[in-house]
Design an enzyme around this catalytic site. Structure first.
Site, short mmCIF file in Angstrom:
data_model
loop_
_atom_site.label_atom_id
_atom_site.label_comp_id
_atom_site.label_asym_id
_atom_site.label_seq_id
_atom_site.Cartn_x
_atom_site.Cartn_y
_atom_site.Cartn_z
CG LEU A 52 5.07 6.70 0.28
CD1 LEU A 52 6.23 7.24 1.10
CD2 LEU A 52 4.63 7.71 -0.77
CG ASP A 84 8.16 -7.63 12.12
OD1 ASP A 84 8.89 -6.64 11.92
OD2 ASP A 84 7.68 -7.88 13.24
CE LYS A 131 10.39 7.06 8.83
NZ LYS A 131 10.48 5.97 7.84
CG PHE A 183 4.02 11.79 -0.26
CD1 PHE A 183 4.05 11.43 -1.60
CD2 PHE A 183 5.02 12.63 0.22
CE1 PHE A 183 5.04 11.88 -2.44
CE2 PHE A 183 6.03 13.08 -0.61
CZ PHE A 183 6.04 12.70 -1.95
CB SER A 205 -0.93 0.02 1.22
OG SER A 205 -0.18 0.12 2.42
CB CYS A 256 8.12 1.91 1.35
SG CYS A 256 8.87 2.45 -0.19
CE1 TYR A 289 7.62 8.29 10.77
CE2 TYR A 289 7.68 10.68 10.60
CZ TYR A 289 7.55 9.44 10.00
OH TYR A 289 7.36 9.35 8.64
CG ASP A 316 2.74 -4.60 3.50
OD1 ASP A 316 2.94 -3.52 2.92
OD2 ASP A 316 2.02 -4.69 4.52
CB SER A 361 10.09 11.33 7.59
OG SER A 361 9.17 12.37 7.87
#
Length: 263
Positions: free
Chosen positions: A17, A59, A175, A204, A15, A86, A171, A36, A158
């Site tokens: 990106l 995973d 990143k 996005f 799903s 991704c 987060y 995924d 990100s």
């Protein structure tokens, strides 16, 4: 490196990106192993895209599961030329809550484990597969001298790595860690002819964004200098395919964000 007839592992490929990346690679004649956790979406995408794709439930924090995805690429397509990672999660929590209680350490660690450690896990196993393939065909060293691409690893960071907001400690730091991986891995893997790049996307239009209220979405769109909209996953995929094709892109982080700076 050309995409046609080469094979790539796309994590988070069912799903958002990752799905757009998988589609773009297949449309340009490449093969994709979609890794995924969403098995139903992954299998549906494989059914749509056909024989040049495979799905494996994976995973990215688990070495054996990523290794199984790598081995599927090797057995189904005869080898692996690269990966586009991704897969990731968003953890939102303040360091202190309203009553000054500390943040949950396990939640913080989970974000770092998936986004940073998972990225490293995918990179190490994909790089090992590519390096062993080169060694087995007896051309080790020759490709570097001739500047012939042998592999590409593309990670997803990100803009939060640079413009972290309140509540994004897990987060943003995870990143930022992905950004920090880029140059040392590129330098190390140069002897194998493997390039390493990172994309730092802005806001996005992914399934995660579909869950936010319309007003919040409109505010996000208005905060983008130009174009004033959310990024399209297809635009992320276009950058991925360009990076694969452009051999002089190596060891760098590219912001893809419409010039937005989060405050």
């Amino acid at each position: 490196m050309q995409i046609k007839e080469n094979s790539f592992l796309v994590t988070g490929g069912a799903s958002g990106l990752g799905e757009s990346v998988a589609r773009a690679i297949v449309y340009q004649g490449g093969n994709v192993v979609i890794a995924d956790l969403n098995e139903s979406a992954g299998q549906a995408l494989v059914a749509e895209l056909g024989d040049s794709t495979r799905f494996v439930r994976c995973d990215i924090t688990k070495g054996d599961e990523v290794q199984s995805a790598v081995e599927m690429a090797e057995s189904a397509f005869g080898g692996l030329q690269g990966s586009i990672n991704c897969a990731g999660i968003v953890v939102v929590q303040k360091l202190l809550d309203r009553d000054n209680n500390p943040a949950d350490l396990e939640s913080f660690s989970r974000g770092v484990n998936v986004n940073l450690v998972g990225s490293f896990n995918v990179a190490r196993l994909v790089a090992a597969s590519i390096a062993k393939r080169i060694a087995s065909d007896g051309t080790a060293g020759e490709h570097v001298e001739k500047n012939a691409d042998q592999g590409i690893i593309i990670n997803t960071a990100s803009i939060a790595a640079f413009d972290g907001q309140i509540g994004q400690a897990s987060y943003s730091s995870s990143k930022a860690g992905v950004v920090g991986l880029t140059l040392p891995l590129a330098r190390e893997l140069a002897r194998h002819g493997i390039r390493v790049m990172t994309i730092a996307p802005g806001v996005f239009a992914t399934p995660m964004m579909e869950s936010i209220p319309d007003k919040a979405r409109e505010q996000l769109e208005a905060s983008v200098p130009y174009p004033k909209r959310l990024g399209a996953p297809s635009e992320f995929a276009k950058l991925v395919t360009h990076i694969i094709d452009n051999a002089y892109l190596n060891g760098e982080v590219i912001r893809l964000d419409g010039a937005i700076r989060m405050v």
